[in-house]
Write an enzyme that holds these catalytic residues in place. Structure first.
Site, mmCIF file in Angstrom:
data_model
loop_
_atom_site.group_PDB
_atom_site.id
_atom_site.type_symbol
_atom_site.label_atom_id
_atom_site.label_comp_id
_atom_site.label_asym_id
_atom_site.label_seq_id
_atom_site.Cartn_x
_atom_site.Cartn_y
_atom_site.Cartn_z
ATOM 1 N N CYS A 141 0.885 -1.167 0.000
ATOM 2 C CA CYS A 141 0.000 0.000 0.000
ATOM 3 C C CYS A 141 0.921 1.215 0.000
ATOM 4 O O CYS A 141 2.082 1.113 -0.410
ATOM 5 C CB CYS A 141 -0.953 -0.020 1.199
ATOM 6 S SG CYS A 141 -0.146 -0.138 2.810
ATOM 7 N N GLY A 173 2.838 0.711 3.754
ATOM 8 C CA GLY A 173 3.138 -0.636 4.230
ATOM 9 C C GLY A 173 2.890 -0.824 5.710
ATOM 10 O O GLY A 173 3.497 -1.685 6.347
ATOM 11 N N VAL A 174 1.967 -0.043 6.259
ATOM 12 C CA VAL A 174 1.737 -0.067 7.705
ATOM 13 C C VAL A 174 0.372 -0.651 8.068
ATOM 14 O O VAL A 174 0.260 -1.469 8.979
ATOM 15 C CB VAL A 174 1.864 1.356 8.300
ATOM 16 C CG1 VAL A 174 1.424 1.384 9.770
ATOM 17 C CG2 VAL A 174 3.294 1.853 8.172
ATOM 18 N N SER A 175 -0.673 -0.248 7.347
ATOM 19 C CA SER A 175 -2.027 -0.615 7.763
ATOM 20 C C SER A 175 -2.750 -1.518 6.768
ATOM 21 O O SER A 175 -3.075 -2.662 7.078
ATOM 22 C CB SER A 175 -2.846 0.655 8.014
ATOM 23 O OG SER A 175 -4.149 0.350 8.454
ATOM 24 N N ARG A 176 -3.004 -1.036 5.548
ATOM 25 C CA ARG A 176 -3.811 -1.809 4.601
ATOM 26 C C ARG A 176 -3.130 -3.106 4.168
ATOM 27 O O ARG A 176 -3.712 -4.194 4.278
ATOM 28 C CB ARG A 176 -4.149 -0.944 3.384
ATOM 29 C CG ARG A 176 -5.193 0.123 3.665
ATOM 30 C CD ARG A 176 -5.271 1.166 2.570
ATOM 31 N NE ARG A 176 -4.074 2.008 2.548
ATOM 32 C CZ ARG A 176 -3.912 3.064 1.752
ATOM 33 N NH1 ARG A 176 -4.871 3.380 0.894
ATOM 34 N NH2 ARG A 176 -2.813 3.786 1.803
#
Length: 273
Positions: free
Chosen positions: A52, A55-58
């Site tokens: 995403c 690169g942290v949530s989705r």
């Protein structure tokens, strides 16, 4: 809308694009299984990159779900495994709630589950709150409308079994089927209303049966456009069956249901179909 396309030199790369915002209200759950299946197919042919913006949530949510399904890990275990590789991953709270729901449904998206139906109802309520127009085209099918059987389709044992239905007491038209009922965790009965009772020393009975059914919004329900709340009347005879409120209703058991489409048990009879 998900898009699958071939790209890259010689069109050797297959890409799936899923347009999702990194917000707690975003519906990622309905995209999970297509994404996980895409990863499965990609790994058979080679490597798969899930990304995403940060690169942290989705993307972290998708990979966490993949670990949960393929390795039968709990949400906590899968997220911990991912953090051992990248400690910065941090799905937002809404995505975490959806992953927990994914776990409770047995690492799949079971659209017939009451858990999933409560989730969909919550999404409708959120859409209403931000001013979206909610038409009954997104409501569930009317159980009172007879469906024509498909002569080429063999019914399963579950489909052949008799089902509970709730009929208008006045005209006997089906108002809801048991499959439409949204379950809820009972509250603490009258004690939940203690804040409203100013009498001192009043005792409350915690055991109290719910006097209403709370159901999915159904196509026979015709709330006026923009109406926050209103009556639910039988579409056949006009008898009042209940009430709806997009902001929620507190059941007599003390539990809040939001949004709420309520049918009073005293207005319907129970039968089988």
């Amino acid at each position: 809308m998900r898009v699958v396309e071939r790209t890259g030199e010689g069109l050797r790369v297959t890409r799936m694009a899923v347009p999702l915002k990194d917000t707690e209200e975003e519906n990622l759950l309905d995209h999970l299984e297509p994404c996980l299946d895409f990863i499965d197919e990609g790994r058979k042919a080679g490597n798969v990159l899930v990304h995403c913006f940060a690169g942290v949530s989705r993307s972290a949510t998708i990979i966490t779900a993949y670990l949960m399904r393929t390795e039968q890990k709990s949400l906590e275990e899968a997220l911990e495994s991912l953090k051992e590789i990248n400690e910065s991953v941090c799905p937002n709270d809404g995505f975490l709630d959806q992953l927990k729901l994914f776990e409770e449904m047995g690492f799949k998206v079971d659209t017939s589950s009451s858990l999933y139906r409560r989730f969909r109802l919550k999404l409708l309520g959120q859409s209403y709150k931000v001013g979206e127009k909610i038409g009954n085209h997104v409501f569930e099918d009317d159980p009172g409308v007879a469906r024509q059987p498909n002569p080429t389709q063999e019914l399963s044992g579950k489909e052949k079994a008799l089902k509970t239905a709730y009929r208008c007491k006045k005209c006997r038209r089906i108002a809801a089927a048991q499959d439409n009922v949204i379950g809820h965790t009972p509250g603490e009965g009258n004690s939940s209303f203690a804040w409203h009772d100013k009498r001192k020393g009043h005792t409350h009975n915690k055991e109290q049966d719910c006097s209403s059914l709370y159901v999915e919004p159904l196509k026979w329900m015709t709330p006026e456009d923009g109406a926050l709340e209103g009556k639910l009347s039988c579409i056949h005879c006009g008898a009042r069956l209940g009430y709806f409120n997009w902001s929620g209703i507190q059941c007599n058991c003390g539990s809040w249901i939001t949004p709420a489409f309520q049918i009073s048990k005293s207005k319907v009879d129970v039968s089988t179909i």
